[in-house]
Design an enzyme around this catalytic site. Structure first.
Site, PDB file in Angstrom:
ATOM      1  N   SER A 117       0.824  -1.210   0.000  1.00 25.07           N
ATOM      2  CA  SER A 117       0.000   0.000   0.000  1.00 25.07           C
ATOM      3  C   SER A 117       0.857   1.258   0.000  1.00 25.07           C
ATOM      4  O   SER A 117       1.893   1.320   0.677  1.00 25.07           O
ATOM      5  CB  SER A 117      -0.879  -0.021   1.257  1.00 25.07           C
ATOM      6  N   TYR A 141      -2.301  -0.592  10.535  1.00 22.94           N
ATOM      7  CA  TYR A 141      -2.562  -1.211   9.223  1.00 22.94           C
ATOM      8  C   TYR A 141      -1.370  -1.013   8.292  1.00 22.94           C
ATOM      9  O   TYR A 141      -0.848  -1.972   7.711  1.00 22.94           O
ATOM     10  CB  TYR A 141      -3.838  -0.625   8.588  1.00 22.94           C
ATOM     11  N   LYS A 145       1.691  -3.674   6.466  1.00 24.89           N
ATOM     12  CA  LYS A 145       2.118  -3.775   5.057  1.00 24.89           C
ATOM     13  C   LYS A 145       3.637  -3.602   4.961  1.00 24.89           C
ATOM     14  O   LYS A 145       4.317  -4.331   4.241  1.00 24.89           O
ATOM     15  CB  LYS A 145       1.404  -2.700   4.220  1.00 24.89           C
TER      16      LYS A 145
END
Ligand SMILES: NC(=O)c1ccc[n+]([C@@H]2O[C@H](COP(=O)([O-])OP(=O)(O)OC[C@H]3O[C@@H](n4cnc5c(N)ncnc54)[C@H](O)[C@@H]3O)[C@@H](O)[C@H]2O)c1
Length: 336
Positions: A117, A141, A145
């Site tokens: 991302s 989050y 990644k």
């Protein structure tokens, strides 16, 4: 080619499966349906299971020993939720992915294409980020990644595996043939909210974050049509060996941005949305959400060079397809 797609019942994974199939490949879906939709697996080979369940992975490879590559999309993806429930995010996105990769090694998979991302980038002065730009993931989050990119780098160096981390910018729209699209009931992404406002599901669109140092104060993003994103995965799968050809033998891991190469502010996006929709929306300015930043847009030269891929669809196409999906999703999902 047969490709294992984890998270293939989700928004992006399902579009990747459609694009793979339209290009003559065979996706094999592994998805627990924790957030994904069984309806999106229709017509595909589908295993309902967890990515960390080695028994189901062993079964998949016993049934399909010709799987050579894995596209790993499965993850929890909601930034504010990751701030409230970091344990679940590190467990689902990190610990379980490590177990998945370990199982894939046992089955001698050649390579992994990983859904990373753009949220891991730091904000830079002109907002344009290349794969070498500084990283500064701001939420649990985004950190999951970033961590998985590090895991892949170490695994590829140690175990002879190859991997490509694709850093997605901001996916919008739906499968142009309307086989899948956004499935959450209350979307947290801007285009999902605009569609909900256009369809009267929410009374007012809140433009969150209007004091950023951008040309109009609203956040700047790189909105990529989900079909273009899916096509990039087809290119990565078809050209997997080519990505590493001509490089030194120890280059086994690549990072590639997937965006359009243009920054669009949220105010500009809202104006485009109203033009495509043909009506103005009720809207109001609001403070930024936790974890938000001014944003970024992609430098896409590497994707063009290594994948021979570039976007074909416009922001207007993405808005149009999101609106069409809003009209027809009840038929496929059973809820509006
Ligand atoms: N949507 C975005 O804006 C965006 C942006 C950048 C990166 N990504 C990445 O793209 C990938 C797909 O995102 P999406 O928007 O399609 O999300 P999604 O929630 O629609 O899809 C995720 C899928 O993974 C499945 N899943 C989750 N945990 C699982 C597990 N432990 N075992 C098996 N299946 C599991 C879910 O059921 C779901 O079908 C994610 O890795 C996400 O981090 C998304």
């Amino acid at each position: 080619m047969k490709v294992l797609v984890t998270g293939g019942a989700g928004y992006i994974g399902s579009t990747i499966c459609s694009a793979l199939r339209d290009s003559g490949h065979t996706p094999v879906i592994l998805d627990s349906l924790v957030t994904g939709q069984e309806a999106f697996t229709k017509g595909h080979i589908f295993y309902r299971g967890d990515i960390a369940d080695t028994a189901v992975i062993d079964r998949i490879f016993a049934d399909h020993p010709d799987i050579r590559l894995t596209v790993h999309c499965a993850a929890l993806i909601v930034v504010p939720e990751s701030m409230e429930r970091p344990y679940e995010y590190y467990k689902e996105n990190v610990s379980k992915s490590v177990e998945l990769f370990h199982a894939l090694l046992r089955h001698k998979v050649e390579g992994i294409v990983f859904s990373s991302s753009a949220s891991i980038y730091d904000v830079v002065a002109d907002f344009k980020v290349s794969e070498d730009s500084p990283l500064n993931p701001q939420s649990p989050y985004a950190r999951t990644k970033f961590m998985m990119e590090m895991v892949l780098k170490d695994f590829t160096a140690a175990y002879g595996l190859k991997a490509i981390a694709l850093r997605y910018f901001n996916p919008i729209g739906a499968d142009p043939k309307m086989r899948s699209g956004i499935h959450v009931r209350e979307p947290s992404h801007v285009v999902g909210k605009l569609v909900d406002c256009a369809r009267g599901k929410i009374p007012v669109f809140q433009l969150t974050g209007v004091g950023w140092p951008t040309r109009d104060g609203s956040g700047l993003r790189d909105y990529i049509h989900v079909w273009d994103l899916a096509r990039a995965h087809v290119a990565a799968v078809e050209n997997f060996a080519g990505v590493f050809a001509g490089q030194s033998a120890d280059t086994r891991y690549e990072v590639i941005n997937l965006g359009t190469g243009s920054g669009v502010t949220v105010r500009e996006l809202v104006a485009s949305f109203e033009r495509v929709f043909g009506k103005t929306l009720n809207k109001t300015d609001a403070p930024p959400r936790p974890g938000d930043n001014a944003g970024s847009y992609a430098s896409c030269e590497k994707a063009f060079k290594l994948l021979h891929w570039a976007t074909e669809k416009t922001t207007d196409d993405g808005i149009r397809d999101a609106l069409r999906w809003g009209e027809c999703r009840k038929t496929i999902l059973g809820y509006d």
